[in-house]
Design an enzyme around this catalytic site. Structure first.
Site, short mmCIF file in Angstrom:
data_model
loop_
_atom_site.label_atom_id
_atom_site.label_comp_id
_atom_site.label_asym_id
_atom_site.label_seq_id
_atom_site.Cartn_x
_atom_site.Cartn_y
_atom_site.Cartn_z
N ASP A 246 -3.60 -10.69 0.42
CA ASP A 246 -3.27 -10.08 -0.86
C ASP A 246 -3.88 -8.68 -0.98
O ASP A 246 -4.57 -8.21 -0.08
CB ASP A 246 -3.81 -10.96 -2.00
CG ASP A 246 -3.06 -12.28 -2.10
OD1 ASP A 246 -1.87 -12.32 -1.71
OD2 ASP A 246 -3.66 -13.26 -2.57
N LYS A 247 -3.63 -8.08 -2.11
CA LYS A 247 -4.14 -6.75 -2.42
C LYS A 247 -5.67 -6.72 -2.26
O LYS A 247 -6.37 -7.61 -2.73
CB LYS A 247 -3.75 -6.39 -3.86
CG LYS A 247 -4.22 -5.03 -4.31
CD LYS A 247 -3.77 -4.78 -5.75
CE LYS A 247 -4.32 -3.47 -6.25
NZ LYS A 247 -3.95 -3.23 -7.63
#
Length: 185
Positions: free
Chosen positions: A84-85
């Site tokens: 993810d980010k």
């Protein structure tokens, strides 16, 4: 990272005569500032991703088709998992088809064009049907946070503690989440 990536005619002639091989690459990266691993080929919504940096580096080496940014499928690309980010990874495995000189040469060529916080550690030859996602034995996840988030600041006083309190004012939700986690045990 090297910005000059013009491939000389001599180098292109050399690369054109190399055989294509499927390889597995062991990469590691610090994900801060990236919107995860997965590349978004839609130009209107393109955000910085780890795969975007990797594809650009591969393109600059000349070891993959020049239109790899538009059609990553052309190099039969696959990864073991996504992040993810702002998430980092130490042992991410990706596979792709490349013009093959040697394992060391492919790794060194890729690293020349990657930012310092993304590294390719090893290149391995792989079978054409190798899938890093399906052949993965296990995945390990580590979630880290500073230990002072767990301190009871009511026991302390002074300018340093006051500063920490100011910085933690927005972390009230963390206390609620941690309280729920303690109840789960």
């Amino acid at each position: 990272m090297t910005d000059n990536f013009e491939i000389t005619p001599e180098r292109q002639s050399y690369l054109d005569n190399l055989p294509k091989r499927r390889v597995a690459a062991h990469i590691a990266y610090r994900g801060h500032g990236y919107y995860g691993l997965q590349y978004n080929k839609n130009e209107n919504e393109r955000l910085p991703t780890i795969e975007g940096e990797l594809f650009l580096a591969l393109k600059k080496t000349g070891l993959v088709p020049p239109d790899v940014m538009e059609e990553p499928k052309k190099m039969s690309y696959a990864n073991a998992s996504r992040t993810d980010k702002n998430v980092s990874a130490v042992g991410q495995i990706v596979t792709f088809k490349t013009k093959f000189e040697s394992e060391e040469q492919v790794r060194d060529d890729i690293n020349k064009f990657l930012p310092e916080h993304i590294r390719c550690y090893r290149i391995f030859r792989s079978t054409k049907n190798f899938s890093p996602k399906n052949k993965c034995c296990y995945r390990t996840y580590s979630y880290l946070m500073p230990s002072f988030c767990l301190m009871d600041l009511s026991l302390y006083s002074g300018p340093i503690v006051d500063e920490i309190r100011k910085q933690l004012q927005g972390f009230g939700e963390v206390d609620l989440i941690l309280a729920d986690l303690v109840l789960c045990y």
